[in-house]
Write a protein that holds these residues in place. Structure first.
Motif, PDB file in Angstrom:
ATOM      1  N   ASN A  85      -5.443  13.107  -2.727  1.00 41.97           N
ATOM      2  CA  ASN A  85      -5.616  11.710  -3.140  1.00 41.97           C
ATOM      3  C   ASN A  85      -5.611  10.735  -1.967  1.00 41.97           C
ATOM      4  O   ASN A  85      -4.859   9.768  -1.951  1.00 41.97           O
ATOM      5  CB  ASN A  85      -4.529  11.322  -4.154  1.00 41.97           C
ATOM      6  CG  ASN A  85      -4.584  12.159  -5.411  1.00 41.97           C
ATOM      7  OD1 ASN A  85      -5.658  12.404  -5.955  1.00 41.97           O
ATOM      8  ND2 ASN A  85      -3.433  12.621  -5.875  1.00 41.97           N
ATOM      9  N   LYS A  87      -6.722   7.742   0.289  1.00 43.56           N
ATOM     10  CA  LYS A  87      -7.370   6.444   0.127  1.00 43.56           C
ATOM     11  C   LYS A  87      -7.352   5.720   1.468  1.00 43.56           C
ATOM     12  O   LYS A  87      -6.347   5.738   2.174  1.00 43.56           O
ATOM     13  CB  LYS A  87      -6.648   5.589  -0.922  1.00 43.56           C
ATOM     14  CG  LYS A  87      -6.691   6.155  -2.327  1.00 43.56           C
ATOM     15  CD  LYS A  87      -5.938   5.249  -3.296  1.00 43.56           C
ATOM     16  CE  LYS A  87      -5.956   5.833  -4.706  1.00 43.56           C
ATOM     17  NZ  LYS A  87      -7.324   5.830  -5.276  1.00 43.56           N
ATOM     18  N   SER A  88      -8.465   5.079   1.796  1.00 46.94           N
ATOM     19  CA  SER A  88      -8.574   4.350   3.054  1.00 46.94           C
ATOM     20  C   SER A  88      -8.647   2.852   2.784  1.00 46.94           C
ATOM     21  O   SER A  88      -9.433   2.404   1.938  1.00 46.94           O
ATOM     22  CB  SER A  88      -9.835   4.800   3.812  1.00 46.94           C
ATOM     23  OG  SER A  88      -9.986   4.076   5.001  1.00 46.94           O
ATOM     24  N   ARG A  89      -7.828   2.091   3.478  1.00 50.36           N
ATOM     25  CA  ARG A  89      -7.830   0.638   3.392  1.00 50.36           C
ATOM     26  C   ARG A  89      -8.351   0.047   4.703  1.00 50.36           C
ATOM     27  O   ARG A  89      -8.790   0.768   5.598  1.00 50.36           O
ATOM     28  CB  ARG A  89      -6.417   0.118   3.091  1.00 50.36           C
ATOM     29  CG  ARG A  89      -5.827   0.629   1.783  1.00 50.36           C
ATOM     30  CD  ARG A  89      -6.620   0.150   0.590  1.00 50.36           C
ATOM     31  NE  ARG A  89      -5.981   0.511  -0.674  1.00 50.36           N
ATOM     32  CZ  ARG A  89      -6.547   0.404  -1.856  1.00 50.36           C
ATOM     33  NH1 ARG A  89      -7.798  -0.050  -1.944  1.00 50.36           N
ATOM     34  NH2 ARG A  89      -5.909   0.757  -2.949  1.00 50.36           N
ATOM     35  N   SER A  95      -1.931   8.570   1.055  1.00 44.90           N
ATOM     36  CA  SER A  95      -2.062   9.655   0.088  1.00 44.90           C
ATOM     37  C   SER A  95      -1.239   9.254  -1.132  1.00 44.90           C
ATOM     38  O   SER A  95      -0.010   9.119  -1.038  1.00 44.90           O
ATOM     39  CB  SER A  95      -1.541  10.968   0.670  1.00 44.90           C
ATOM     40  OG  SER A  95      -1.464  11.974  -0.326  1.00 44.90           O
ATOM     41  N   TYR A  96      -1.921   9.050  -2.253  1.00 49.12           N
ATOM     42  CA  TYR A  96      -1.235   8.529  -3.432  1.00 49.12           C
ATOM     43  C   TYR A  96      -0.695   9.664  -4.298  1.00 49.12           C
ATOM     44  O   TYR A  96      -1.361  10.682  -4.497  1.00 49.12           O
ATOM     45  CB  TYR A  96      -2.188   7.666  -4.265  1.00 49.12           C
ATOM     46  CG  TYR A  96      -1.499   6.925  -5.382  1.00 49.12           C
ATOM     47  CD1 TYR A  96      -0.642   5.861  -5.109  1.00 49.12           C
ATOM     48  CD2 TYR A  96      -1.683   7.296  -6.711  1.00 49.12           C
ATOM     49  CE1 TYR A  96       0.008   5.186  -6.124  1.00 49.12           C
ATOM     50  CE2 TYR A  96      -1.036   6.626  -7.739  1.00 49.12           C
ATOM     51  CZ  TYR A  96      -0.192   5.564  -7.439  1.00 49.12           C
ATOM     52  OH  TYR A  96       0.453   4.894  -8.450  1.00 49.12           O
ATOM     53  N   ASP A 129      -3.234  -1.552  -8.159  1.00 46.77           N
ATOM     54  CA  ASP A 129      -4.344  -0.903  -7.462  1.00 46.77           C
ATOM     55  C   ASP A 129      -5.298  -0.358  -8.516  1.00 46.77           C
ATOM     56  O   ASP A 129      -5.041   0.666  -9.152  1.00 46.77           O
ATOM     57  CB  ASP A 129      -3.815   0.228  -6.579  1.00 46.77           C
ATOM     58  CG  ASP A 129      -4.899   0.846  -5.702  1.00 46.77           C
ATOM     59  OD1 ASP A 129      -6.093   0.610  -5.992  1.00 46.77           O
ATOM     60  OD2 ASP A 129      -4.551   1.559  -4.751  1.00 46.77           O
ATOM     61  N   SER A 131      -8.011   1.084  -8.198  1.00 52.31           N
ATOM     62  CA  SER A 131      -8.650   2.355  -7.856  1.00 52.31           C
ATOM     63  C   SER A 131      -7.845   3.539  -8.389  1.00 52.31           C
ATOM     64  O   SER A 131      -8.315   4.677  -8.376  1.00 52.31           O
ATOM     65  CB  SER A 131      -8.825   2.486  -6.344  1.00 52.31           C
ATOM     66  OG  SER A 131      -7.576   2.662  -5.691  1.00 52.31           O
ATOM     67  N   VAL A 132      -6.618   3.274  -8.847  1.00 56.44           N
ATOM     68  CA  VAL A 132      -5.769   4.297  -9.450  1.00 56.44           C
ATOM     69  C   VAL A 132      -5.928   4.226 -10.965  1.00 56.44           C
ATOM     70  O   VAL A 132      -5.945   3.133 -11.545  1.00 56.44           O
ATOM     71  CB  VAL A 132      -4.286   4.078  -9.063  1.00 56.44           C
ATOM     72  CG1 VAL A 132      -3.388   5.096  -9.765  1.00 56.44           C
ATOM     73  CG2 VAL A 132      -4.112   4.162  -7.548  1.00 56.44           C
ATOM     74  N   ARG A 137      -0.816   4.308 -12.438  1.00 58.71           N
ATOM     75  CA  ARG A 137      -0.491   3.211 -11.513  1.00 58.71           C
ATOM     76  C   ARG A 137       0.767   2.470 -11.957  1.00 58.71           C
ATOM     77  O   ARG A 137       1.159   2.513 -13.120  1.00 58.71           O
ATOM     78  CB  ARG A 137      -1.668   2.239 -11.406  1.00 58.71           C
ATOM     79  CG  ARG A 137      -1.855   1.356 -12.627  1.00 58.71           C
ATOM     80  CD  ARG A 137      -2.937   0.303 -12.425  1.00 58.71           C
ATOM     81  NE  ARG A 137      -4.271   0.862 -12.524  1.00 58.71           N
ATOM     82  CZ  ARG A 137      -5.319   0.194 -13.009  1.00 58.71           C
ATOM     83  NH1 ARG A 137      -5.178  -1.063 -13.442  1.00 58.71           N
ATOM     84  NH2 ARG A 137      -6.497   0.759 -13.064  1.00 58.71           N
ATOM     85  N   GLU A 168      -4.132  -6.258   1.748  1.00 59.59           N
ATOM     86  CA  GLU A 168      -4.210  -4.900   1.207  1.00 59.59           C
ATOM     87  C   GLU A 168      -2.886  -4.145   1.287  1.00 59.59           C
ATOM     88  O   GLU A 168      -2.726  -3.123   0.631  1.00 59.59           O
ATOM     89  CB  GLU A 168      -5.326  -4.125   1.904  1.00 59.59           C
ATOM     90  CG  GLU A 168      -6.707  -4.646   1.536  1.00 59.59           C
ATOM     91  CD  GLU A 168      -7.832  -3.753   2.014  1.00 59.59           C
ATOM     92  OE1 GLU A 168      -7.580  -2.828   2.815  1.00 59.59           O
ATOM     93  OE2 GLU A 168      -8.978  -3.975   1.572  1.00 59.59           O
ATOM     94  N   SER A 173       0.218   0.392  -4.828  1.00 60.74           N
ATOM     95  CA  SER A 173       0.119   1.781  -4.362  1.00 60.74           C
ATOM     96  C   SER A 173       0.701   1.939  -2.963  1.00 60.74           C
ATOM     97  O   SER A 173       0.926   3.064  -2.506  1.00 60.74           O
ATOM     98  CB  SER A 173      -1.337   2.250  -4.381  1.00 60.74           C
ATOM     99  OG  SER A 173      -2.150   1.383  -3.614  1.00 60.74           O
TER     100      SER A 173
END
Length: 306
Positions: A85, A87-89, A95-96, A129, A131-132, A137, A168, A173
């Motif tokens: 998992n 995710k890039s910000r 890693s979620y 978030d 995206s989750v 979430r 961000e 998350s």
């Protein structure tokens, strides 16, 4: 009561600084009857299978003057502690962990440029978030009235260079339930210390995450027990770790690793008391750091030699 046993290992291209401290703090209250037995963090962590991580070999090192390089890409230089998992910000990679509703780890790259700027957290708000998946979430309602702070993993003040980057860091998350006394005092001091290291090192890579450590209960057995918050059951970590990779201009690398309990901690205790062997974090978290770092430093040495 508080003792530090520091040691220093010099490996090819890598210096490891570690110690075992805060014995009384890291020892469970339920274990008081064993006061005559000296306990350390290594006594308290389970042996967890560690995944094989090969990501470091796939990341190209950032070259000064390179155009349009995302700062999160630069943070990947030493690979990932795990591969689930991702995710890039704007300026960190995470890693979620959908089961615990928080990140397993967050990596960020700090230097003199990232920690300075005009960005201000007064313009930021904690937010879900999206995206989750909604099932996995956390929400602000989970924290309301809980008695816990929404503790940043990638600290907001680490990203003053960009308002977007700072914004961000306020995704939930990137947040874990943190004891207010810890968050606002000793942990805050550790975050400030990491930023101060940018004055002495070319790059400071910081990996932060939660730990859920076992403790002995009255029946003599070991249990992993933690509170959950709100309707989404956000896991409250028993401890937090911070792994710091320090780069010197000539390419030498130094590694420091810290663990703090998620409880009130006297901010007057020197940060050195919270140094622990990196292996204890790797075993307790299921993450892997040292092989990635060794692979990267070995590759760079080979390139230089060639």
């Amino acid at each position: 009561m508080y003792r530090v046993f520091c040691s220093r290992w010099v490996l090819p291209g890598l210096s490891l600084t570690a110690g075992i401290g805060i014995g009384a703090t890291l020892t469970a209250a339920g274990d008081r009857r064993n006061n005559n037995r000296k306990a350390s963090l290594l006594d308290r962590v389970p042996v967890i299978p560690i995944p094989s991580v090969d990501a470091a070999s796939e990341i190209s090192p950032y070259q000064p003057g390179q155009v349009s390089v995302n700062r999160s890409t630069a943070a990947m230089k030493y690979g990932f502690p795990s591969l689930s998992n991702i995710k890039s910000r704007e300026s960190y990679v995470t890693s979620y962990d959908p089961r615990n509703r928080t990140a397993a780890w967050v990596i960020e790259q700090l230097n003199a440029e990232t920690v300075t700027g005009s960005s201000d957290r007064k313009y930021c708000e904690f937010k879900e978030d999206e995206s989750v998946h909604v099932y996995h979430r956390s929400s602000n309602a989970d924290y309301k009235g809980s008695g816990f702070d929404r503790g940043h993993l990638a600290a907001a003040a680490n990203h003053k260079w960009s308002q977007k980057a700072m914004d961000e860091t306020f995704y939930l998350s990137n947040v874990s339930p943190q004891n207010p006394n810890l968050n606002q005092n000793a942990w805050n001091n550790l975050e400030k210390y990491c930023r101060s290291l940018t004055k002495h090192y070319q790059n400071v890579f910081v990996c932060t995450g939660p730990l859920y450590l076992p403790r002995q209960e009255a029946d003599g057995k070991m249990y992993v027990k933690y509170q959950v918050l709100g309707k989404n059951h956000v896991a409250v970590p028993t401890h937090f770790f911070k792994v710091v990779i320090l780069e010197k201009p000539r390419g030498d690398v130094e590694l420091r690793s810290y663990v703090m309990p998620n409880m009130p901690v006297d901010e007057k205790i020197p940060l050195e008391r919270f140094l622990v062997p990196i292996e204890s974090i790797e075993r307790a978290s299921g993450l892997l750091f040292v092989p990635n770092i060794m692979k990267r430093t070995s590759s760079l040495k080979a390139i230089t030699a060639g």
